[in-house]
Scaffold this motif. Structure first.
Motif, PDB file in Angstrom:
ATOM      1  N   ASN A  65       0.811   6.425  -7.412  1.00  0.00           N
ATOM      2  CA  ASN A  65       1.304   5.562  -6.340  1.00  0.00           C
ATOM      3  C   ASN A  65       2.825   5.529  -6.298  1.00  0.00           C
ATOM      4  O   ASN A  65       3.422   5.442  -5.224  1.00  0.00           O
ATOM      5  N   GLU A  70       4.911   6.635  -3.067  1.00  0.00           N
ATOM      6  CA  GLU A  70       5.930   5.766  -2.457  1.00  0.00           C
ATOM      7  C   GLU A  70       7.306   6.428  -2.440  1.00  0.00           C
ATOM      8  O   GLU A  70       8.256   5.872  -1.890  1.00  0.00           O
ATOM      9  N   ASP A  80       5.321  -3.198  -4.030  1.00  0.00           N
ATOM     10  CA  ASP A  80       4.118  -2.836  -3.272  1.00  0.00           C
ATOM     11  C   ASP A  80       3.082  -2.152  -4.161  1.00  0.00           C
ATOM     12  O   ASP A  80       1.884  -2.418  -4.043  1.00  0.00           O
ATOM     13  N   GLN A 134      -0.782  -3.223  -5.013  1.00  0.00           N
ATOM     14  CA  GLN A 134      -1.928  -2.324  -4.850  1.00  0.00           C
ATOM     15  C   GLN A 134      -2.844  -2.344  -6.065  1.00  0.00           C
ATOM     16  O   GLN A 134      -4.045  -2.120  -5.955  1.00  0.00           O
TER      17      GLN A 134
END
Length: 138
Positions: free
Chosen positions: A27, A31, A73, A77
């Motif tokens: 992730n 990102e 973020d 998640q």
């Protein structure tokens, strides 16, 4: 990363290093915080998950202005709501906003004060986090 966000990460570092970086690495790449090669280099350079996460946090401080929000973020998640709440509630002082330097409210230079203390049982009290006391014979 701006100074305030960097200081939020630093003040919460002991809790953040408990995150397993192997769990969130894809992730972080998605990102745009790290390339796959950067992530591999970071994760292979340290022996333990805490050390790897510590290195990741340190490297993240060098990233651009959106790095903190992207990292935040990623935490959401993975359901790290309590950590995000702690980051959001982190109190920042005037010093935190100035990259470790005290905020000079008046823009006047600091004043040097000489205090002569002699005799037995003398006491000096100096207020301020950046005070310096020099003791010696003349």
């Amino acid at each position: 990363m701006n100074i305030q966000d960097r200081n939020r990460l630093r003040k919460n570092r002991c809790n953040l290093v408990d995150i397993d970086p192997d769990r969130i690495k894809h992730n972080l790449i998605q990102e745009g915080l790290f390339t796959p090669q950067q992530m591999d280099d970071l994760l292979l350079s340290q022996p333990t998950p805490k050390d790897r996460m510590g290195s990741l946090l340190t490297k993240m401080e060098e990233k651009g202005p959106n790095a903190y929000s992207a990292f935040r973020d990623v935490l959401l998640q993975f359901h790290y709501q309590a950590l995000v709440d702690a980051l959001d509630r982190t109190p920042l002082t005037a010093t935190d906003e100035m990259d470790g330097a005290p905020l000079n409210q008046t823009d006047e230079p600091a004043k040097k004060v000489n205090i002569d203390i002699s005799g037995h049982g003398s006491t000096a009290v100096v207020c301020g986090a950046h005070s310096t006391i020099t003791i010696g014979k003349r």
